[in-house]
Enzyme design. Structure first.
Site, mmCIF file in Angstrom:
data_model
loop_
_atom_site.group_PDB
_atom_site.id
_atom_site.type_symbol
_atom_site.label_atom_id
_atom_site.label_comp_id
_atom_site.label_asym_id
_atom_site.label_seq_id
_atom_site.Cartn_x
_atom_site.Cartn_y
_atom_site.Cartn_z
ATOM 1 N N TYR A 35 -1.439 -1.768 10.264
ATOM 2 C CA TYR A 35 -1.668 -1.820 8.809
ATOM 3 C C TYR A 35 -0.458 -1.300 8.035
ATOM 4 O O TYR A 35 0.139 -2.010 7.224
ATOM 5 C CB TYR A 35 -2.935 -1.049 8.440
ATOM 6 N N SER A 83 0.849 -1.197 0.000
ATOM 7 C CA SER A 83 0.000 0.000 0.000
ATOM 8 C C SER A 83 0.881 1.242 0.000
ATOM 9 O O SER A 83 2.027 1.202 0.473
ATOM 10 C CB SER A 83 -0.866 0.012 1.264
HETATM 11 N N1 LIG Z 1 -8.821 -0.515 -1.196
HETATM 12 C C1 LIG Z 1 -7.807 0.266 -0.876
HETATM 13 O O1 LIG Z 1 -7.963 1.514 -0.754
HETATM 14 C C2 LIG Z 1 -6.436 -0.324 -0.700
HETATM 15 C C3 LIG Z 1 -5.328 0.540 -0.750
HETATM 16 C C4 LIG Z 1 -4.056 0.019 -0.609
HETATM 17 C C5 LIG Z 1 -3.880 -1.342 -0.439
HETATM 18 N N2 LIG Z 1 -4.965 -2.172 -0.399
HETATM 19 C C6 LIG Z 1 -4.709 -3.600 -0.211
HETATM 20 O O2 LIG Z 1 -5.295 -4.326 -1.268
HETATM 21 C C7 LIG Z 1 -5.556 -5.663 -0.841
HETATM 22 C C8 LIG Z 1 -6.946 -6.042 -1.248
HETATM 23 O O3 LIG Z 1 -7.866 -5.225 -0.548
HETATM 24 P P1 LIG Z 1 -9.195 -4.677 -1.225
HETATM 25 O O4 LIG Z 1 -9.128 -3.204 -1.203
HETATM 26 O O5 LIG Z 1 -9.460 -5.362 -2.513
HETATM 27 O O6 LIG Z 1 -10.251 -5.107 -0.099
HETATM 28 P P2 LIG Z 1 -11.570 -6.023 -0.179
HETATM 29 O O7 LIG Z 1 -12.412 -5.631 -1.331
HETATM 30 O O8 LIG Z 1 -12.164 -5.973 1.183
HETATM 31 O O9 LIG Z 1 -10.982 -7.493 -0.460
HETATM 32 C C9 LIG Z 1 -10.214 -8.153 0.517
HETATM 33 C C10 LIG Z 1 -10.020 -9.601 0.117
HETATM 34 O O10 LIG Z 1 -9.222 -10.245 1.125
HETATM 35 C C11 LIG Z 1 -9.843 -11.457 1.498
HETATM 36 N N3 LIG Z 1 -9.549 -11.793 2.886
HETATM 37 C C12 LIG Z 1 -9.614 -10.991 3.976
HETATM 38 N N4 LIG Z 1 -9.337 -11.691 5.084
HETATM 39 C C13 LIG Z 1 -9.091 -12.971 4.700
HETATM 40 C C14 LIG Z 1 -8.786 -14.180 5.378
HETATM 41 N N5 LIG Z 1 -8.691 -14.231 6.711
HETATM 42 N N6 LIG Z 1 -8.624 -15.312 4.662
HETATM 43 C C15 LIG Z 1 -8.752 -15.284 3.315
HETATM 44 N N7 LIG Z 1 -9.033 -14.180 2.606
HETATM 45 C C16 LIG Z 1 -9.221 -13.042 3.296
HETATM 46 C C17 LIG Z 1 -11.349 -11.197 1.287
HETATM 47 O O11 LIG Z 1 -12.008 -12.428 1.037
HETATM 48 P P3 LIG Z 1 -13.074 -13.169 2.000
HETATM 49 O O12 LIG Z 1 -13.716 -12.115 2.854
HETATM 50 O O13 LIG Z 1 -14.000 -13.835 1.046
HETATM 51 O O14 LIG Z 1 -12.243 -14.148 2.772
HETATM 52 C C18 LIG Z 1 -11.323 -10.357 0.016
HETATM 53 O O15 LIG Z 1 -11.288 -11.182 -1.115
HETATM 54 C C19 LIG Z 1 -5.304 -5.677 0.668
HETATM 55 O O16 LIG Z 1 -4.049 -6.267 0.937
HETATM 56 C C20 LIG Z 1 -5.316 -4.204 1.042
HETATM 57 O O17 LIG Z 1 -4.544 -3.945 2.190
HETATM 58 C C21 LIG Z 1 -6.227 -1.695 -0.538
#
Ligand SMILES: NC(=O)c1ccc[n+]([C@@H]2O[C@H](COP(=O)([O-])OP(=O)(O)OC[C@H]3O[C@@H](n4cnc5c(N)ncnc54)[C@H](OP(=O)(O)O)[C@@H]3O)[C@@H](O)[C@H]2O)c1
Length: 273
Positions: free
Chosen positions: A161, A147
């Site tokens: 985080y 991130s």
């Molecule tokens: N969105 C942002 O603004 C942002 C910015 C920078 C970085 N990121 C990073 O991008 C990545 C993806 O996040 P996102 O924004 O796409 O969020 P999201 O839409 O909430 O997706 C998160 C994913 O992680 C999975 N997950 C969470 N806990 C888990 C567990 N215990 N076991 C297996 N799977 C798990 C969820 O699947 P299930 O719930 O089905 O298990 C879901 O598929 C993360 O690493 C996040 O830190 C996001």
């Protein structure tokens, strides 16, 4: 158990957290580029629907493995399950993630321990499990989703985080050097605010929705940039011009004003309701 070669020449990408957000978009991008997929997350229905979608849209095969990555046994089980299905992993995407909102002292240790497991240990362990096979076969692509937060000073709230994302960036930089002669490219992906379910899970959607639109990116744009970056062998990619400027400011500005700026950013401090 070691991994058996794939019966076809099509490459296979394993993506954690493929049931939503950036992970789902990354799955679509790898499928678009002709990869078979291994889709991993907890929500089986979402993964099955995505598997069907990529089969129809792109004619690729998608295996679904339901796993809670907070279980310390999950990475090894996942590796063994993939081997038992005779799938060879050419690309690994460590994407699953979330934040624990609130001040560290107000949260349960079990929640913090689970975050470290999912966002630090799993990322390292899956690289450790799948990396050597990739090197032996002289091909591998690894995207570790970090991130922009990993480049900025720590803010109050959501305490581990940014720390976990800094870890992912440093580890990915090291691995990209360690594997540079093995045609295994390792990339730390550093998005800023990206439309996904992340802030719904964190419970701060209403607050972050007030942030200017210019700060936000679409998941498909982030995913396409990630794919291009790993295929080009870039060790770190920060998505978007504005996020690059912010990361650059964090490097060049004196630390005191940067910390003052972060002190005004209390979005993660709000406890989940
Ligand atoms: N969105 C942002 O603004 C942002 C910015 C920078 C970085 N990121 C990073 O991008 C990545 C993806 O996040 P996102 O924004 O796409 O969020 P999201 O839409 O909430 O997706 C998160 C994913 O992680 C999975 N997950 C969470 N806990 C888990 C567990 N215990 N076991 C297996 N799977 C798990 C969820 O699947 P299930 O719930 O089905 O298990 C879901 O598929 C993360 O690493 C996040 O830190 C996001």
């Amino acid at each position: 158990m070691d991994q058996a070669p794939n019966s076809t020449k099509r490459r296979t990408a394993l993506i954690t957290g493929a049931s939503a957000g950036i992970g789902r978009e990354l799955a679509l991008v790898f499928a678009h580029h002709g990869h078979d997929l291994v889709l991993v997350a907890r929500r089986a229905d979402r993964l099955e629907a995505l598997a069907q979608e990529v089969k129809v849209k792109f004619g690729v095969k998608a295996h679904v493995i339901v796993a809670d990555l907070a279980d310390p046994a999950a990475p090894r089980k996942l590796f063994d399950e993939v081997a038992a299905r005779h799938i060879m992993i050419d690309a690994l995407v460590n994407n699953a993630g979330y934040t624990v909102p609130g001040f560290f002292r107000d949260t349960k240790w079990s929640d913090q321990a689970a975050l470290i497991q999912v966002m630090v240990t799993v990322v390292a362990e899956l690289c450790h499990l799948f990396g050597p096979g990739m090197a032996a076969r002289n091909y591998g692509r690894i995207i570790n989703v970090a991130s922009l937060a990993g480049h900025l000073p720590g803010a109050a709230g959501g305490t581990l985080y940014a720390a976990s994302k800094s870890f992912v960036i440093k580890m990915s930089e090291s691995l990209s050097l360690e594997y540079q002669n093995n045609n295994v490219y390792v990339t730390a992906l550093c998005p800023g605010f990206t439309y996904s379910e992340f802030h719904d899970v964190a419970g701060n959607r209403a607050e972050v929705s007030k942030f200017p639109k210019i700060l936000w990116m679409d998941g498909d744009v982030v995913a396409n940039q990630a794919y291009d970056a790993v295929m080009d062998g870039k060790a770190v990619i920060i998505n978007g011009r504005l996020n690059n400027v912010l990361a650059w400011l964090a490097r060049v500005l004196p630390q005191v004003p940067m910390r003052n700026l972060m002190a005004r950013n209390q979005r993660n401090a709000k406890a989940k309701t």
